[in-house]
Design a protein around this motif. Structure first.
Motif, PDB file in Angstrom:
ATOM      1  N   GLY A 338       0.805  -1.214   0.000  1.00  0.00           N
ATOM      2  CA  GLY A 338       0.000   0.000   0.000  1.00  0.00           C
ATOM      3  C   GLY A 338       0.832   1.255   0.000  1.00  0.00           C
ATOM      4  N   LEU A 339       2.121   1.132  -0.309  1.00  0.00           N
ATOM      5  CA  LEU A 339       3.010   2.282  -0.392  1.00  0.00           C
ATOM      6  C   LEU A 339       3.519   2.444  -1.820  1.00  0.00           C
ATOM      7  N   THR A 340       3.742   3.672  -2.227  1.00  0.00           N
ATOM      8  CA  THR A 340       4.386   3.911  -3.509  1.00  0.00           C
ATOM      9  C   THR A 340       5.882   3.645  -3.364  1.00  0.00           C
ATOM     10  N   GLY A 341       6.551   3.565  -4.493  1.00  0.00           N
ATOM     11  CA  GLY A 341       7.984   3.375  -4.460  1.00  0.00           C
ATOM     12  C   GLY A 341       8.690   4.490  -3.720  1.00  0.00           C
ATOM     13  N   GLU A 342       8.241   5.722  -3.932  1.00  0.00           N
ATOM     14  CA  GLU A 342       8.853   6.860  -3.258  1.00  0.00           C
ATOM     15  C   GLU A 342       8.654   6.780  -1.746  1.00  0.00           C
ATOM     16  N   GLN A 343       7.451   6.407  -1.313  1.00  0.00           N
ATOM     17  CA  GLN A 343       7.190   6.277   0.118  1.00  0.00           C
ATOM     18  C   GLN A 343       8.066   5.186   0.740  1.00  0.00           C
ATOM     19  N   ALA A 344       8.206   4.085   0.027  1.00  0.00           N
ATOM     20  CA  ALA A 344       9.034   2.993   0.538  1.00  0.00           C
ATOM     21  C   ALA A 344      10.493   3.428   0.657  1.00  0.00           C
ATOM     22  N   ARG A 345      10.992   4.113  -0.353  1.00  0.00           N
ATOM     23  CA  ARG A 345      12.389   4.564  -0.307  1.00  0.00           C
ATOM     24  C   ARG A 345      12.626   5.523   0.850  1.00  0.00           C
ATOM     25  N   LYS A 346      11.691   6.440   1.074  1.00  0.00           N
ATOM     26  CA  LYS A 346      11.848   7.377   2.177  1.00  0.00           C
ATOM     27  C   LYS A 346      11.855   6.662   3.519  1.00  0.00           C
ATOM     28  N   ALA A 347      11.179   5.524   3.580  1.00  0.00           N
ATOM     29  CA  ALA A 347      11.139   4.736   4.811  1.00  0.00           C
ATOM     30  C   ALA A 347      12.312   3.772   4.909  1.00  0.00           C
ATOM     31  N   ARG A 348      13.264   3.870   3.991  1.00  0.00           N
ATOM     32  CA  ARG A 348      14.499   3.073   3.965  1.00  0.00           C
ATOM     33  C   ARG A 348      14.261   1.634   3.519  1.00  0.00           C
ATOM     34  N   VAL A 349      13.158   1.368   2.840  1.00  0.00           N
ATOM     35  CA  VAL A 349      12.894   0.037   2.282  1.00  0.00           C
ATOM     36  C   VAL A 349      13.230   0.077   0.796  1.00  0.00           C
ATOM     37  N   GLN A 350      14.250  -0.674   0.391  1.00  0.00           N
ATOM     38  CA  GLN A 350      14.705  -0.588  -0.992  1.00  0.00           C
ATOM     39  C   GLN A 350      13.781  -1.280  -1.978  1.00  0.00           C
TER      40      GLN A 350
END
Length: 396
Positions: A338-350
């Motif tokens: 349920g997260l976009t790629g950008e949201q995941a990256r900001k959360a440190r999930v590659q």
């Protein structure tokens, strides 16, 4: 299949281990089960790859199981559930430290038939678990407060520890938040001596007891209370707060965390001298995450649904941030993304890998989560664990 994966994963030594640190897939798998399935899939995809399984939790359902899986001793005790029925609950013990999970005794999953009882549900069993931990010699107690079925302000917790809540005739009040409207006085002579005992509430330090963000108007509504019921609960909790603060000589109703678990946070602050700490950070410390991440080539975390709610302190995001501080890349294996790629990256999930990528039927994802997770690990291995010589497998 994955989102937010870099063009090429960071180059880590091929001998580094893979650390599996997932939370539960709610309704399907416990965190230890998720870790086992991820491990089974990766071992097939990369035989001989060293793997360390470290299931995690953030203070909600599965908190006790996570530390038990890490080697803490399971202690079972019969207590009263949220509706008064006896239940067998587990707490975890390690020397003079204990983890008590509210959901084990007073959680939603303990409601008979899943039917909410917002006016009468009690935290009594959680107090009984705390009392048992004290009898076993615990002097540092972590209280996980997620997944509560009660909205009694922690009044039941006080009763479970030996306190009495009395009406105008000197009779014990019935359980639940609504009954607190008839509270006349407290008798705390049966409470244990807590000098020298440290109690830490594992949860987000936000939310007061009363008002717009309080336990009655917020959590009780989500637990099935109607507006009239909420008004009854709010009146009871206000009465409870007045007398509890006078008895404990502690102003706690407006402190961050007081509204946790239907107000159990309030009772912990007022009567146990507790502090409130973010659940996932506290749990990672208990589990020794930093030591286990040292030298890893990859961390795999996950939960049933990784979405914007996860960004508010849930386990996978805490794992990702802790791994980032250790310089280790993190990917997530989830039921639904349920997260976009950008949201995941900001959360440190590659990268995020979802069961729904390989099985669009959500019901089947729930039923077959284990085998589907093992299938999902093939993509993780292909993209993050290139074939190569690795030392013998390791499992903690």
């Amino acid at each position: 299949m994955a989102v937010s994966s870099p063009d090429s994963p960071p180059d880590h030594p091929p001998g580094g281990h893979v650390l599996l640190a997932p939370d539960k897939f709610k309704g399907s798998l416990t965190a230890p089960e998720v870790a086992r399935h991820l491990g089974a899939g990766l071992r097939r995809a990369r035989p001989g790859a060293p793997i360390v399984e470290l299931p995690v939790a953030d203070g909600g359902d599965g908190t006790a199981e996570a530390v038990i899986a890490a080697g803490w001793r399971r202690v079972e005790v019969e207590v009263r559930g949220p509706t008064g029925r006896p239940v067998t609950a587990s707490l975890a013990l390690d020397g003079r430290s204990a983890v008590v999970e509210l959901a084990e005794a007073s959680g939603l999953r303990r409601l008979p038939g899943g039917r909410p009882s917002p006016l009468t549900a009690t935290s009594l069993g959680t107090g009984q678990m705390l009392a048992h931990a004290l009898r076993l010699g615990a002097r540092r107690i972590v209280l996980g407060v997620g997944g509560a079925a009660c909205a009694d302000g922690g009044a039941g917790l006080v009763q479970g520890l030996g306190g009495r809540l009395l009406d105008g005739l000197g009779k014990d009040l019935p359980p639940g938040g609504a009954a607190l409207r008839g509270l006349h006085r407290l008798d705390l002579r049966g409470m244990p001596d807590l000098s020298g005992v440290e109690v830490i509430v594992a949860g987000e330090p936000e939310g007061t007891l009363l008002g717009r963000n309080g336990s009655a108007t917020g959590q009780a509504l989500r637990r099935g209370a109607g507006r009239e019921e909420v008004r009854a609960l709010d009146a009871g909790l206000r009465r409870w707060a007045d007398l509890a603060e006078a008895a404990s000589r502690t102003a706690a109703r407006d402190r961050p965390g007081a509204g946790a678990a239907g107000g159990v946070g309030f009772a912990a602050l007022a009567f146990l001298g507790a502090t409130v700490e973010p659940g996932i950070g506290l749990m990672l410390d208990l589990l020794g995450f930093v030591d286990k991440a040292r030298g890893a080539r990859l961390v795999v975390t996950g939960e049933g649904c990784l979405d914007v709610q996860s960004l508010r302190g849930r386990a996978p995001i805490g794992v990702a941030r802790a791994a980032a501080r250790a310089g280790v890349p993190v990917v997530a294996a989830v039921g639904r993304r349920g997260l976009t790629g950008e949201q995941a990256r900001k959360a440190r999930v590659q990268a995020v890998y979802a069961l729904t990528d390989i099985e669009p039927d959500a019901a089947r994802c729930m039923r077959q989560a284990g085998p589907l997770l093992e299938q999902l690990t093939v993509a993780i291995a292909d993209e993050w664990l290139p074939p190569g010589r690795t030392p013998g497998a390791a499992r903690l």
